[in-house]
Motif scaffolding. Structure first.
Motif, PDB file in Angstrom:
ATOM      1  N   ASP A  14      32.660   3.441  22.182  1.00 50.17           N
ATOM      2  CA  ASP A  14      33.798   4.290  21.866  1.00 50.17           C
ATOM      3  C   ASP A  14      34.894   3.913  22.872  1.00 50.17           C
ATOM      4  O   ASP A  14      34.626   3.205  23.842  1.00 50.17           O
ATOM      5  CB  ASP A  14      33.386   5.756  22.007  1.00 50.17           C
ATOM      6  CG  ASP A  14      34.530   6.721  21.801  1.00 50.17           C
ATOM      7  OD1 ASP A  14      35.352   6.482  20.897  1.00 50.17           O
ATOM      8  OD2 ASP A  14      34.609   7.722  22.544  1.00 50.17           O
ATOM      9  N   SER A  53      39.103  13.229  15.597  1.00 50.35           N
ATOM     10  CA  SER A  53      39.757  12.069  14.990  1.00 50.35           C
ATOM     11  C   SER A  53      41.263  12.230  15.098  1.00 50.35           C
ATOM     12  O   SER A  53      41.785  13.333  15.300  1.00 50.35           O
ATOM     13  CB  SER A  53      39.360  11.953  13.515  1.00 50.35           C
ATOM     14  OG  SER A  53      39.959  12.995  12.758  1.00 50.35           O
ATOM     15  N   SER A 119      38.190   6.345  17.115  1.00 48.10           N
ATOM     16  CA  SER A 119      38.959   7.139  16.156  1.00 48.10           C
ATOM     17  C   SER A 119      40.461   6.950  16.320  1.00 48.10           C
ATOM     18  O   SER A 119      41.230   7.357  15.456  1.00 48.10           O
ATOM     19  CB  SER A 119      38.622   8.629  16.315  1.00 48.10           C
ATOM     20  OG  SER A 119      37.312   8.902  15.883  1.00 48.10           O
ATOM     21  N   LYS A 151      35.157   9.976  12.897  1.00 51.98           N
ATOM     22  CA  LYS A 151      34.119  10.770  13.535  1.00 51.98           C
ATOM     23  C   LYS A 151      34.459  12.253  13.447  1.00 51.98           C
ATOM     24  O   LYS A 151      35.627  12.611  13.599  1.00 51.98           O
ATOM     25  CB  LYS A 151      33.981  10.355  15.014  1.00 51.98           C
ATOM     26  CG  LYS A 151      33.686   8.868  15.209  1.00 51.98           C
ATOM     27  CD  LYS A 151      33.810   8.474  16.677  1.00 51.98           C
ATOM     28  CE  LYS A 151      33.698   6.979  16.864  1.00 51.98           C
ATOM     29  NZ  LYS A 151      33.888   6.571  18.267  1.00 51.98           N
ATOM     30  N   PRO A 152      33.522  13.121  13.163  1.00 48.35           N
ATOM     31  CA  PRO A 152      32.059  12.953  13.174  1.00 48.35           C
ATOM     32  C   PRO A 152      31.447  12.302  11.937  1.00 48.35           C
ATOM     33  O   PRO A 152      30.242  12.154  11.870  1.00 48.35           O
ATOM     34  CB  PRO A 152      31.551  14.385  13.321  1.00 48.35           C
ATOM     35  CG  PRO A 152      32.599  15.215  12.640  1.00 48.35           C
ATOM     36  CD  PRO A 152      33.904  14.538  12.972  1.00 48.35           C
ATOM     37  N   PRO A 154      30.013   9.439   9.907  1.00 45.64           N
ATOM     38  CA  PRO A 154      29.415   8.200  10.425  1.00 45.64           C
ATOM     39  C   PRO A 154      29.966   6.918   9.827  1.00 45.64           C
ATOM     40  O   PRO A 154      29.543   5.822  10.202  1.00 45.64           O
ATOM     41  CB  PRO A 154      27.934   8.364  10.062  1.00 45.64           C
ATOM     42  CG  PRO A 154      27.951   9.171   8.802  1.00 45.64           C
ATOM     43  CD  PRO A 154      29.086  10.158   9.001  1.00 45.64           C
ATOM     44  N   TYR A 157      30.802   3.912  11.990  1.00 40.26           N
ATOM     45  CA  TYR A 157      29.651   3.214  12.554  1.00 40.26           C
ATOM     46  C   TYR A 157      28.889   2.432  11.491  1.00 40.26           C
ATOM     47  O   TYR A 157      28.416   1.324  11.742  1.00 40.26           O
ATOM     48  CB  TYR A 157      28.728   4.200  13.269  1.00 40.26           C
ATOM     49  CG  TYR A 157      29.185   4.499  14.678  1.00 40.26           C
ATOM     50  CD1 TYR A 157      29.414   3.469  15.589  1.00 40.26           C
ATOM     51  CD2 TYR A 157      29.381   5.802  15.113  1.00 40.26           C
ATOM     52  CE1 TYR A 157      29.831   3.732  16.881  1.00 40.26           C
ATOM     53  CE2 TYR A 157      29.795   6.076  16.399  1.00 40.26           C
ATOM     54  CZ  TYR A 157      30.022   5.031  17.278  1.00 40.26           C
ATOM     55  OH  TYR A 157      30.433   5.286  18.571  1.00 40.26           O
ATOM     56  N   GLU A 175      29.085   6.977  23.709  1.00 38.56           N
ATOM     57  CA  GLU A 175      30.006   8.031  23.317  1.00 38.56           C
ATOM     58  C   GLU A 175      30.154   9.044  24.454  1.00 38.56           C
ATOM     59  O   GLU A 175      29.464   8.956  25.476  1.00 38.56           O
ATOM     60  CB  GLU A 175      29.494   8.735  22.054  1.00 38.56           C
ATOM     61  CG  GLU A 175      29.725   7.961  20.767  1.00 38.56           C
ATOM     62  CD  GLU A 175      31.175   8.005  20.316  1.00 38.56           C
ATOM     63  OE1 GLU A 175      31.973   8.725  20.954  1.00 38.56           O
ATOM     64  OE2 GLU A 175      31.519   7.338  19.334  1.00 38.56           O
ATOM     65  N   GLY A 180      31.787  12.134  18.376  1.00 37.67           N
ATOM     66  CA  GLY A 180      31.271  10.779  18.500  1.00 37.67           C
ATOM     67  C   GLY A 180      29.760  10.719  18.512  1.00 37.67           C
ATOM     68  O   GLY A 180      29.145   9.870  17.843  1.00 37.67           O
ATOM     69  N   ALA A 183      28.509  11.382  15.008  1.00 38.11           N
ATOM     70  CA  ALA A 183      28.689  10.222  14.137  1.00 38.11           C
ATOM     71  C   ALA A 183      27.638   9.158  14.417  1.00 38.11           C
ATOM     72  O   ALA A 183      27.056   8.579  13.492  1.00 38.11           O
ATOM     73  CB  ALA A 183      30.089   9.640  14.319  1.00 38.11           C
TER      74      ALA A 183
END
Length: 219
Positions: A14, A53, A119, A151-152, A154, A157, A175, A180, A183
């Motif tokens: 992150d 975010s 984000s 995020k949150p 996923p 990712y 994170e 985070g 996610a």
């Protein structure tokens, strides 16, 4: 140290709170802005937004102005914030967390792939990496603005894993905030949390908590 001593093929970083200690800076910046406007927002409100975010941040700006009796569109609220931020810029180089550059280099020396999933808007990510001496350091850089939800959710990712061509079991992410961590877990990643105790949220959902970024090398 041999590559096989590190248990993951890739580490996904992150940015805010992990690479740079910006969460506190933005918290104080917002606190100062609303207080100067005569509409202070409670620290509890600001703390709940840590790690949100950028889209949620934009919505919060308008909501917080409304709490102070000023009704603005999201665009108008963001413009007000941008004007304030222009006169109160972040010195990202001074906010770089200790050992980040060295840790990224050490992972790569071991043959571990490194990526970034933040984000924040892409232009902000690239600026931060540039002033912190990390331009080109990451194999893949992904911004939450590329997705309908960051995020949150996923998705950021899952996209990063697909682009790396690796299963979640072969990767970990670093994170700090609840969105985070949420996610990362939802994507099936091992989540390493950089310890954060200033905002009152829990990192208990993380798999591991470390005190500093170089501690990742000891996994």
């Amino acid at each position: 140290m041999a590559q096989d001593r590190f248990p993951y093929q890739a580490v996904i970083f992150d940015m805010d709170g992990v690479i740079v200690d910006t969460e506190r800076f933005y918290f104080d910046q917002l606190d100062e802005m609303y207080t100067a406007a005569g509409m202070p927002v409670s620290h509890e409100e600001l703390s709940r937004a840590v790690g949100a975010s950028y889209k949620d941040f934009q919505k919060n700006l308008a909501r917080w102005f409304a709490m102070g009796g000023v009704e603005l569109s999201i665009e108008e609220a963001e413009a007000r914030y941008d004007e304030w931020a222009k006169d109160h810029p972040a010195d990202y180089a001074s906010l770089l967390n200790p050992g980040v550059v060295e840790t990224v280099a050490a992972l790569k020396d071991r043959g571990v792939r490194v990526a970034l999933a933040s984000s924040s808007p892409m232009d902000n990510i690239l600026h931060v990496l540039d002033v912190c001496g990390l331009s080109g350091a990451f194999e893949l850089v992904t911004s939450g603005e590329q997705f309908h939800e960051s995020k949150p959710n996923p998705e950021i990712y899952l996209h990063t894993l697909e682009a790396l061509g690796l299963p979640a079991s072969a990767c970990c992410c670093i994170e700090d905030s609840v969105p985070g961590i949420t996610a990362g877990k939802a994507a099936g990643l091992t989540v390493v949390a950089k310890r954060e105790e200033r905002f009152g949220f829990s990192q208990d959902a993380a798999d591991v908590i470390i005190d500093s970024i170089p501690d990742i090398l000891g996994l």
